[in-house]
Write an enzyme that holds these catalytic residues in place. Structure first.
Site, PDB file in Angstrom:
ATOM      1  N   LYS A  22       0.815  -1.211   0.000  1.00 40.46           N
ATOM      2  CA  LYS A  22       0.000   0.000   0.000  1.00 40.46           C
ATOM      3  C   LYS A  22       0.856   1.271   0.000  1.00 40.46           C
ATOM      4  O   LYS A  22       0.374   2.340  -0.348  1.00 40.46           O
ATOM      5  CB  LYS A  22      -0.978  -0.016   1.168  1.00 40.46           C
ATOM      6  CG  LYS A  22      -2.070  -1.063   0.962  1.00 40.46           C
ATOM      7  CD  LYS A  22      -3.173  -0.995   1.995  1.00 40.46           C
ATOM      8  CE  LYS A  22      -4.294  -1.972   1.684  1.00 40.46           C
ATOM      9  NZ  LYS A  22      -3.896  -3.394   1.875  1.00 40.46           N
TER      10      LYS A  22
HETATM   11  C1  LIG Z   1      -4.513  -4.457   1.234  1.00 35.54           C
HETATM   12  C2  LIG Z   1      -3.738  -5.709   1.129  1.00 35.54           C
HETATM   13  C3  LIG Z   1      -4.070  -6.730   0.208  1.00 35.54           C
HETATM   14  C4  LIG Z   1      -5.297  -6.642  -0.679  1.00 35.54           C
HETATM   15  O1  LIG Z   1      -5.169  -5.685  -1.705  1.00 35.54           O
HETATM   16  P1  LIG Z   1      -6.478  -5.197  -2.480  1.00 35.54           P
HETATM   17  O2  LIG Z   1      -6.025  -4.104  -3.359  1.00 35.54           O
HETATM   18  O3  LIG Z   1      -7.436  -4.739  -1.427  1.00 35.54           O
HETATM   19  O4  LIG Z   1      -6.990  -6.375  -3.226  1.00 35.54           O
HETATM   20  C5  LIG Z   1      -3.273  -7.854   0.127  1.00 35.54           C
HETATM   21  N1  LIG Z   1      -2.195  -7.990   0.932  1.00 35.54           N
HETATM   22  C6  LIG Z   1      -1.842  -7.050   1.834  1.00 35.54           C
HETATM   23  C7  LIG Z   1      -0.670  -7.291   2.703  1.00 35.54           C
HETATM   24  C8  LIG Z   1      -2.581  -5.871   1.961  1.00 35.54           C
HETATM   25  O5  LIG Z   1      -2.230  -4.949   2.869  1.00 35.54           O
END
Ligand SMILES: *Cc1c(COP(=O)(O)O)cnc(C)c1O
Length: 470
Positions: A108
Site C-alpha cells: 500500500k
Molecule cells: C490491502 C492488502 C491486500 C489486498 O489488496 P487489495 O487491493 O485490497 O486487493 C493484500 N495484501 C496485503 C498485505 C494488503 O495490505
C-alpha cells in the site's frame, strides 16, 4: 486525460477532480480513466532492465497530462519512490514480486505515497490546509499516515479500534507525530468508520474545514500500483530467456486480493502494454470474486476473519471497476481464480518454505499456492472436464485462454508478495516454527513513544476534538 464514472458514462472530469473527490458522491460510482494509452513499442521492447522511476514516469504521464507538468511529475515520483519493487526468482519459472520494501513494509506504500504527493500538489493553490480523515482496521492507516508524514499543506487524523489490531500495527499508528495523529477509539472498526462518515456529512464541520478521505478507491492510489506490474513484467520477459529457456513464455501474474484495487491496477498495466498474458485472482475465505467468475453471479457478503486479514473483504469495491472495464466473458478468458481457507494458508506458507526456502507472508502465500497448484496439475484436471466444487478451497472452475501454456510448461509466474512476513510473525511462526527476521524499520517503530489520543465511541466527543485541534 478525461475521467468518467463506473455508474454514469456521461460524467466527465479532470484528474484533479477525481483525486480530490475520491468517489463521485452524486452517483456513488468510482472514477476511471476514459482510455489506457499504450506505452510506445520502443519503450516496451527494451532489452535492458527498466529503471523503476522511468517506468513510473512514462505510465503516469498520460493520466496527468495538462494538469501536472513533466518536471513536477518527475519530482513527485522521485520523492514517492526512494525504494522499489524487487523481482526475486525462487525457481526457474517463478518470480516473487516483493512489494514490501517501502516504509511500512506493505504494497500500500506504492499507492499511498503517490496519492499524498498528488493531493499536496493540487492543494498548493488553496489557502487552507486539507484534512484527511481515515478509519483503519490495520494496514491502510499506517501506509496512509506514513505516506502523508511531513507532506506540505495536509493533515491526517487516523481512527483505529483500540485493542483490536495487532501490537505491531498499533505501534505503527500510535507513534506518528507532526501532521499525522492517531485516535484510539473505544469501539470496533465499524464504529471508527461511522465516526468518519458522520464527519463527512456534517455541514457545520465541512463549513469550517476542508475534509477529504484517502481510501483505496481513490484513482490516485490505483494508477501508481500499475507501475510495478509493468516494471516486473518487462524485467521477467528479459530474464526468463536465461532462467527458464522457454521461448516467449506466457507471463501469468498471481495477485493476492481483497478489495481488488491491486488487481485492477494490473489490468491497467496490461491495457498499457505490459507483457502480461493473464492473471490469477487469489483470495482467502472471502471468495466473492472467485465465486462470481465460477458462477456468473456476483454476491457481495459480510467478510469473515482470516490469517490473511488485509484481504478480509466480502464486498470488494473494485468489482465495480473491473465490471466497467470488461464483460464477464472477457474476465473468464483472462483470469483463473483460486481461494484458500485458513488451514490452506498455513500449509501454503509451510510448503513454500520447504520447497523453495523462501519465507512468504500469509497474503503472498495464497498467491504462491495458487501458482504452485496450477503448475502441478490443477488446470490440467480442469481442462479434462473435471469442474470440482467452487464452494471448496482451490482452483475455481474456469479455464482461461492461457491454460494450455501452463499445462504444457510454457508459462512463467509472477507471484505478488504484498507484505513483509515479519508483519504477520505469529501466523508465519505457526507454519514454519520460527519468527521471520524483523526489518530494522519495523524494529525501530517498536521503541518509539506512543502518542495515540484516547477517544470514546461518541460523535460529539470526536467533533469537539476536531474543532479544538484541526
Ligand atoms: C490491502 C492488502 C491486500 C489486498 O489488496 P487489495 O487491493 O485490497 O486487493 C493484500 N495484501 C496485503 C498485505 C494488503 O495490505
Amino acid at each position: 486525460m478525461i475521467y468518467t464514472d463506473t455508474r454514469d458514462k456521461t460524467v466527465k472530469c479532470d484528474f484533479r477532480t477525481a483525486v480530490m473527490n475520491g468517489m463521485n458522491s452524486a452517483t456513488g460510482g468510482l472514477y476511471i480513466p476514459t482510455s489506457y494509452p499504450k506505452l510506445s513499442a520502443d519503450f516496451l521492447n527494451k532489452t535492458i532492465e527498466p529503471a523503476f522511476c522511468d517506468v513510473a514516469f512514462n505510465m503516469a504521464k498520460p493520466y496527468v497530462e495538462g494538469e501536472i507538468p513533466d518536471a513536477d511529475l518527475n519530482h513527485i515520483i522521485q520523492d514517492a519512490y526512494p525504494f522499489i519493487s524487487k523481482v526475486a526468482p525462487i525457481d526457474q519459472v517463478t518470480y516473487i514480486l516483493e512489494l514490501s520494501h517501502g516504509p511500512t513494509c506493505a504494497f500500500k506504500d506504492f499507492g499511498a505515497r503517490f496519492m499524498a504527493r498528488v493531493m499536496s500538489y493540487f492543494n498548493r493553490t488553496e489557502n487552507d490546509r486539507l484534512h484527511i480523515l481515515v478509519a483503519t482496521s490495520g494496514d491502510t492507516g499506517s501506509a496512509v499516515g506514513s505516506a502523508f508524514l511531513g507532506v506540505e499543506g495536509l493533515d491526517v487524523t487516523i481512527l483505529y479500534p483500540e485493542g483490536k489490531i495487532s501490537p505491531l500495527q498499533e505501534k505503527q499508528l500510535s507513534t506518528f507525530t507532526g501532521n499525522v495523529r492517531a485516535l484510539k477509539v473505544k469501539g470496533t472498526f465499524d464504529d471508527c468508520q461511522k465516526l468518519v462518515k458522520t464527519a463527512f456529512t456534517d455541514k457545520e464541520l465541512r463549513k469550517k474545514f476542508r475534509l477529504s478521505s484517502a481510501n483505496s478507491i481513490n484513482i490516485s492510489r490505483l494508477l501508481p500500483q500499475s507501475f510495478y506490474y509493468m516494471y516486473s513484467a518487462m524485467a521477467v520477459k528479459n530474464r526468463c530467456l536465461h532462467d527458464s529457456k522457454i521461448e516467449n513464455p506466457a507471463i501469468i501474474t498471481i495477485v493476492p486480493s481483497g478489495n481488488f484495487g491491486n488487481l485492477t491496477s494490473g489490468l491497467i498495466a496490461r491495457e498499457m502494454g505490459a507483457p502480461i498474458t493473464g492473471f490469477m485472482a487469489a483470495t482467502n475465505a472471502n471468495h466473492t470474486i472467485p465465486d462470481w467468475i465460477a458462477t456468473g453471479s456476483y454476491n457481495a457478503r459480510s467478510s469473515v476473519e482470516t490469517y490473511a486479514n488485509a484481504m478480509d473483504v466480502g464486498a470488494p469495491s473494485n468489482y465495480e471497476r473491473i465490471a466497467a472495464m470488461y464483460s464477464l466473458e472477457e474476465v473468464r478468458h483472462l483470469f483463473a481464480s483460486y481461494w484458500l481457507d485458513n488451514e490452506g494458508i498455513i500449509d501454503a506458507i509451510k510448503e513454500c518454505n520447504r520447497k523453495t526456502g523462501y519465507i512468504i507472508d500469509p497474503h503472498g502465500a495464497v498467491a504462491w499456492k495458487a501458482w504452485n497448484d496450477i503448475r502441478s496439475g490443477a488446470l490440467a484436471t480442469l481442462a479434462q472436464g473435471c469442474k470440482g466444487d467452487y464452494t471448496k478451497p482451490g482452483l475455481t472452475a474456469n479455464l482461461p485462454d492461457w491454460a494450455d501454456a501452463v499445462i504444457n510448461g510454457k508459462a512463467v509466474g509472477i507471484v505478488l508478495e504484498t507484505a513483509d512476513p515479519a508483519k504477520f510473525g505469529a501466523t508465519v511462526s505457526k507454519a514454519i516454527g520460527r519468527e521471520p527476521p524483523m526489518p530494522s524499520r519495523l524494529e525501530a517503530v517498536m521503541h518509539l513513544p506512543d502518542h495515540a489520543i484516547p477517544m470514546e465511541n461518541s460523535y460529539e466527543q470526536f467533533k469537539d476534538w476536531l474543532i479544538a485541534n484541526l
